[in-house]
Design a protein around this motif. Structure first.
Motif, mmCIF file in Angstrom:
data_model
loop_
_atom_site.group_PDB
_atom_site.id
_atom_site.type_symbol
_atom_site.label_atom_id
_atom_site.label_comp_id
_atom_site.label_asym_id
_atom_site.label_seq_id
_atom_site.Cartn_x
_atom_site.Cartn_y
_atom_site.Cartn_z
ATOM 1 N N GLY A 299 0.823 -1.203 0.000
ATOM 2 C CA GLY A 299 0.000 0.000 0.000
ATOM 3 C C GLY A 299 0.853 1.247 0.000
ATOM 4 N N PRO A 300 0.230 2.420 0.124
ATOM 5 C CA PRO A 300 0.973 3.684 0.110
ATOM 6 C C PRO A 300 1.988 3.764 1.251
ATOM 7 N N VAL A 301 3.107 4.431 0.976
ATOM 8 C CA VAL A 301 4.190 4.546 1.950
ATOM 9 C C VAL A 301 4.572 6.015 2.093
ATOM 10 N N LEU A 302 4.508 6.529 3.313
ATOM 11 C CA LEU A 302 4.944 7.896 3.588
ATOM 12 C C LEU A 302 6.442 7.869 3.859
ATOM 13 N N VAL A 303 7.206 8.545 3.026
ATOM 14 C CA VAL A 303 8.663 8.498 3.095
ATOM 15 C C VAL A 303 9.208 9.882 3.425
ATOM 16 N N GLY A 304 10.104 9.926 4.388
ATOM 17 C CA GLY A 304 10.749 11.180 4.719
ATOM 18 C C GLY A 304 11.187 11.217 6.172
ATOM 19 N N PRO A 305 12.070 12.163 6.465
ATOM 20 C CA PRO A 305 12.458 13.267 5.600
ATOM 21 C C PRO A 305 13.423 12.866 4.472
ATOM 22 N N LEU A 306 13.239 13.557 3.340
ATOM 23 C CA LEU A 306 14.161 13.470 2.218
ATOM 24 C C LEU A 306 14.792 14.842 2.011
ATOM 25 N N GLU A 307 15.924 14.858 1.324
ATOM 26 C CA GLU A 307 16.572 16.110 0.936
ATOM 27 C C GLU A 307 15.864 16.659 -0.292
ATOM 28 N N MET A 308 15.143 17.778 -0.107
ATOM 29 C CA MET A 308 14.345 18.328 -1.193
ATOM 30 C C MET A 308 15.210 18.750 -2.380
ATOM 31 N N ASP B 250 18.641 7.559 -7.319
ATOM 32 C CA ASP B 250 18.464 8.979 -7.010
ATOM 33 C C ASP B 250 17.526 9.173 -5.821
ATOM 34 N N PHE B 251 16.480 8.354 -5.761
ATOM 35 C CA PHE B 251 15.553 8.452 -4.639
ATOM 36 C C PHE B 251 16.266 8.143 -3.329
ATOM 37 N N LEU B 252 17.108 7.114 -3.329
ATOM 38 C CA LEU B 252 17.848 6.754 -2.122
ATOM 39 C C LEU B 252 18.818 7.853 -1.711
ATOM 40 N N ALA B 253 19.431 8.523 -2.678
ATOM 41 C CA ALA B 253 20.357 9.617 -2.357
ATOM 42 C C ALA B 253 19.637 10.752 -1.638
ATOM 43 N N ALA B 254 18.413 11.074 -2.114
ATOM 44 C CA ALA B 254 17.628 12.112 -1.443
ATOM 45 C C ALA B 254 17.155 11.646 -0.077
ATOM 46 N N TRP B 255 16.804 10.372 0.007
ATOM 47 C CA TRP B 255 16.260 9.797 1.242
ATOM 48 C C TRP B 255 17.312 9.687 2.341
ATOM 49 N N ARG B 256 18.574 9.637 1.980
ATOM 50 C CA ARG B 256 19.641 9.551 2.979
ATOM 51 C C ARG B 256 19.663 10.809 3.849
ATOM 52 N N ALA B 257 19.276 11.952 3.279
ATOM 53 C CA ALA B 257 19.060 13.199 4.028
ATOM 54 C C ALA B 257 20.285 13.618 4.843
ATOM 55 N N GLU B 258 21.444 13.547 4.240
ATOM 56 C CA GLU B 258 22.683 13.812 4.974
ATOM 57 C C GLU B 258 22.817 15.265 5.423
ATOM 58 N N GLU B 259 22.208 16.193 4.704
ATOM 59 C CA GLU B 259 22.353 17.610 5.041
ATOM 60 C C GLU B 259 21.252 18.124 5.957
ATOM 61 N N ILE B 260 20.335 17.262 6.368
ATOM 62 C CA ILE B 260 19.242 17.683 7.251
ATOM 63 C C ILE B 260 19.695 17.454 8.688
ATOM 64 N N SER B 261 19.838 18.523 9.431
ATOM 65 C CA SER B 261 20.577 18.490 10.697
ATOM 66 C C SER B 261 19.914 17.628 11.763
ATOM 67 N N TYR B 262 18.597 17.518 11.753
ATOM 68 C CA TYR B 262 17.944 16.819 12.858
ATOM 69 C C TYR B 262 17.832 15.302 12.640
ATOM 70 N N VAL B 263 18.229 14.811 11.481
ATOM 71 C CA VAL B 263 18.089 13.385 11.190
ATOM 72 C C VAL B 263 19.120 12.586 11.989
ATOM 73 N N GLU B 264 18.636 11.701 12.851
ATOM 74 C CA GLU B 264 19.523 10.837 13.623
ATOM 75 C C GLU B 264 19.779 9.515 12.904
ATOM 76 N N ARG B 265 18.720 8.933 12.308
ATOM 77 C CA ARG B 265 18.842 7.733 11.494
ATOM 78 C C ARG B 265 18.108 7.978 10.188
#
Length: 280
Positions: A49-58, A104-119
């Motif tokens: 079914g539908p999957v809510l994914v994020g945070p991603l790097e916009m 490309d989706f995985l690269a955005a999903w890694r969210a390396e530049e988003i400061s609050y992402v712990e995992r």
């Protein structure tokens, strides 16, 4: 209610959890360290079914014009299908049925530049309704939490980072940055996203609260939306004097919103018989 008056912290994901609970839903949340694990989880979840994914790097979502560089802007999308090595998703920024190669989706999903992402690689799936809740009931039930967040913005409580600013103080600080010479990266994010998204959210919140009969908070929210929306032109034309003035005009309205919301909730408590739930 509006453009996030406080700086983000690792607790930001609690907003989604709270929203789902208010709307009467439960779901499965997972995260992971590796891209391979994330791909496996996404494929399995999307098959159900539908999957809510994020945070991603916009900035790395290539379907967005001008993208291609990580800018530390978080975003969420709804994945509806994984077709071989292509991810199909609805992007609330105005791109239904968008597609990206899995890599490309995985690269955005890694969210390396988003400061609050712990995992990284967070997804939510298997959404199940646990109770019937009307939109009006959900909005009304959210008001005490909204008041607590507004109070936390002023006091620095409720898990905010020690370096965080919120509410009027954050807007005054941003106005100071404009006066000193606004960084072009910040200007770009404000022009492309923050101002129009914030003005829309404030307008939406005003309509919702007006529909519940909360006239005082709705009036403040409408005024905030008009002030914020009017900053789009100064941003684009680089009229920084007007931009600074608008931010300083917006700053005190967060204290006004807190006071109006506190008054609304106090009046409701006085009118409601002891032991009865909040009205919808």
């Amino acid at each position: 209610m509006g453009p996030g008056p406080a700086s983000r912290t690792p607790a930001v994901g609690l907003g989604l959890t709270a929203a789902l609970d208010l709307l009467g839903f439960d779901c499965r949340r997972s995260d992971g360290d590796t891209a391979a694990d994330a791909e496996t989880r996404l494929r399995a979840a999307a098959a159900e079914g539908p999957v809510l994914v994020g945070p991603l790097e916009m900035g790395l979502l290539w379907q967005e014009p001008g993208s291609g560089t990580a800018v530390g802007a978080d975003h969420y999308v709804l994945v509806v299908e994984v077709d071989t090595d292509v991810v199909v998703f609805h992007d609330p920024h105005g791109h239904p049925w968008a597609t990206l190669p899995m890599s490309d989706f995985l690269a955005a999903w890694r969210a390396e530049e988003i400061s609050y992402v712990e995992r990284p690689f967070v997804l939510r799936s298997r959404f199940i309704r646990t109770r019937d809740v009307t939109p009006a009931q959900a909005v009304r039930a959210s008001l005490p939490r909204a008041l607590r967040l507004l109070e936390a913005c002023e006091s620095g409580a409720a898990g905010m980072s020690p370096a965080s600013l919120g509410g009027g103080a954050a807007l005054e600080r941003l106005a100071d940055l404009v006066a000193q010479g606004l960084d072009e990266g910040i200007r770009g994010v404000m022009a492309r996203f923050s101002v129009r998204a914030g003005a829309r959210r404030l307008s939406d919140a005003a309509v919702c609260l007006a529909g519940l009969g909360c006239a005082g908070p709705a009036e403040v929210l409408t005024r905030q939306a008009r002030i914020l929306g009017a900053l789009q032109l100064p941003l684009i034309t680089e009229d920084d004097a007007a931009l600074e003035a608008g931010l300083r005009r917006l700053a005190p309205t967060y204290a006004e919103l807190r006071e109006a919301l506190a008054k609304e909730l106090a009046a409701e408590r006085e009118l409601r018989p002891a032991g009865t739930p909040a009205r919808a």
